[in-house]
Design an enzyme around this catalytic site. Sequence first.
Site, PDB file in Angstrom:
ATOM      1  NE  ARG A 282      10.661 -53.185 111.239  1.00  0.00           N
ATOM      2  CZ  ARG A 282      10.957 -54.013 110.253  1.00  0.00           C
ATOM      3  NH1 ARG A 282      10.281 -55.137 110.119  1.00  0.00           N
ATOM      4  NH2 ARG A 282      11.898 -53.714 109.393  1.00  0.00           N
TER       5      ARG A 282
ATOM      6  CE1 TYR B 129      -7.447 -46.639 128.151  1.00  0.00           C
ATOM      7  CE2 TYR B 129      -6.882 -46.875 125.836  1.00  0.00           C
ATOM      8  CZ  TYR B 129      -6.640 -46.319 127.081  1.00  0.00           C
ATOM      9  OH  TYR B 129      -5.606 -45.449 127.252  1.00  0.00           O
TER      10      TYR B 129
ATOM     11  CG  ASP C 123      -8.415 -54.746 126.959  1.00  0.00           C
ATOM     12  OD1 ASP C 123      -7.734 -55.064 127.953  1.00  0.00           O
ATOM     13  OD2 ASP C 123      -8.349 -53.630 126.417  1.00  0.00           O
TER      14      ASP C 123
ATOM     15  CE  LYS D 108      -3.240 -48.109 131.049  1.00  0.00           C
ATOM     16  NZ  LYS D 108      -4.457 -48.460 130.325  1.00  0.00           N
TER      17      LYS D 108
HETATM   18  C1  PLP Z   1      -4.801 -48.453 128.976  1.00  0.00           C
HETATM   19  C2  PLP Z   1      -5.673 -49.460 128.331  1.00  0.00           C
HETATM   20  C3  PLP Z   1      -5.487 -49.819 126.990  1.00  0.00           C
HETATM   21  C4  PLP Z   1      -4.408 -49.194 126.137  1.00  0.00           C
HETATM   22  O1  PLP Z   1      -3.144 -49.502 126.607  1.00  0.00           O
HETATM   23  P1  PLP Z   1      -1.869 -48.544 126.332  1.00  0.00           P
HETATM   24  O2  PLP Z   1      -0.740 -49.366 126.871  1.00  0.00           O
HETATM   25  O3  PLP Z   1      -2.101 -47.268 127.075  1.00  0.00           O
HETATM   26  O4  PLP Z   1      -1.798 -48.338 124.862  1.00  0.00           O
HETATM   27  C5  PLP Z   1      -6.331 -50.771 126.436  1.00  0.00           C
HETATM   28  N1  PLP Z   1      -7.317 -51.332 127.166  1.00  0.00           N
HETATM   29  C6  PLP Z   1      -7.533 -51.008 128.461  1.00  0.00           C
HETATM   30  C7  PLP Z   1      -8.637 -51.666 129.212  1.00  0.00           C
HETATM   31  C8  PLP Z   1      -6.715 -50.059 129.093  1.00  0.00           C
HETATM   32  O5  PLP Z   1      -6.936 -49.733 130.371  1.00  0.00           O
END
Ligand code: PLP
Length: 394
Positions: free
Chosen positions: A55, A108, A180, A205
């Site tokens: 962890r 998001y 982000d 992604k």
């Molecule tokens: C998908 C996404 C997230 C969240 O990511 P997860 O891995 O699904 O928790 C955050 N920000 C953006 C821009 C995203 O496309």
Amino acid sequence: MNKDKRTLIRPEGLPESASWPVVTPIMPSVVYASETPDALDDQYEGRTAGYTYAREGHPNADLLARRIDTMEDAKGGIVLGSGMAAVTAVMLGLLKAGDHVVGGDQLYGRSLRLMGQDLPRMGVATTLADPTDAQAIAAAIRPETRMILVELVSNPTLRVADMAGIAAVARDKGVLLVVDNTFTTPRAFKPFAHGADIVIHSVTKLLAGHSDVTLGYAVARDPQLQKAIYDFAVTTGMTPSPFDCWLAERGLATFDLRFDRAEATAVTLADHLAGLPGVRRVLYPMRSDHPDAARAQAILGNRGCNMVSFELEGGRAAANAFARAAEGISFAPTLGDVGTTLSHPASSSHRALTPEGRAALGIGEGFFRVSVGLEEPVALCAQFTQAVSAARGA
Ligand SMILES: *Cc1c(COP(=O)(O)O)cnc(C)c1O
């Protein structure tokens, strides 16, 4: 130190080999054994390096984090169990009751929910503002504002934030700028070179790229902030699985190639869609008819992204007919997969909004967002031609 100690319960140890594997091994061990209490002291006090409990960190996560650090020109980032774990660790690891956060109004969906519901419940006030307008972001700043969270390219209308203006506001007001970078990725945009203090990724992604892991990444320029984010993530158990980290490391080996191919196909597809009867408009930041084309050009140069949005004439009936006819393309709410995926914001990511709320963002029933994958471009365009034509008949 014996790194392959044979024990009563695991008497075999690893087979001997004078050569070594070329691929990173998967190391699922949750605990790490030490030789003596003195050895453990050395490790805890930083005289030797080593792991104790997964962890707190494990080799597969660290290898992946170092790879993403290199891509972002960063140091000391951490990998977490999902992109939302990364967003949450940054916010809850650094904020306290009484603080205020400004967020982009097209973040998001779950980031919006964190800002709208969870942070206020914990005494952190939030304001959403339009990130294409640095004045609007500046106007939302209060004396107790601690952080601004933005994405460069918004979902699903692909608006481009005024990053230079927002970075100037953040610097002026002494507020942390969190970016982000999931959509643009470090291949197209490096937030630290544009004034960001903290960078977040949904590794799920484009970086991992195969829709088979959920992972996140967070890095702060300031090591003290990074330590606070790390401690919060460890305390709250946002641990990534070693196997997921291994898969993502494997995915990263082809990331540059995948991104370049998907981006080039996105340019082709955007132009192709714009020429099809039945398509009302196409949104792609690199096209001259995009509202933020000049800014996209200035900030991304000749880079783009793999996301294209478009609107069909004919509303929901056309949308249903299109999704049905686009047989070779998954209608699935994700992005960055090796395969092209389609999302329909009105029935998925933006379904909680009223039709008027969606209309204000320019999202009608005929609106689709495409995450372009690695298909052969001619075949992909042909699939869209055929599905758009089916939609016209609906
Ligand atoms: C998908 C996404 C997230 C969240 O990511 P997860 O891995 O699904 O928790 C955050 N920000 C953006 C821009 C995203 O496309």
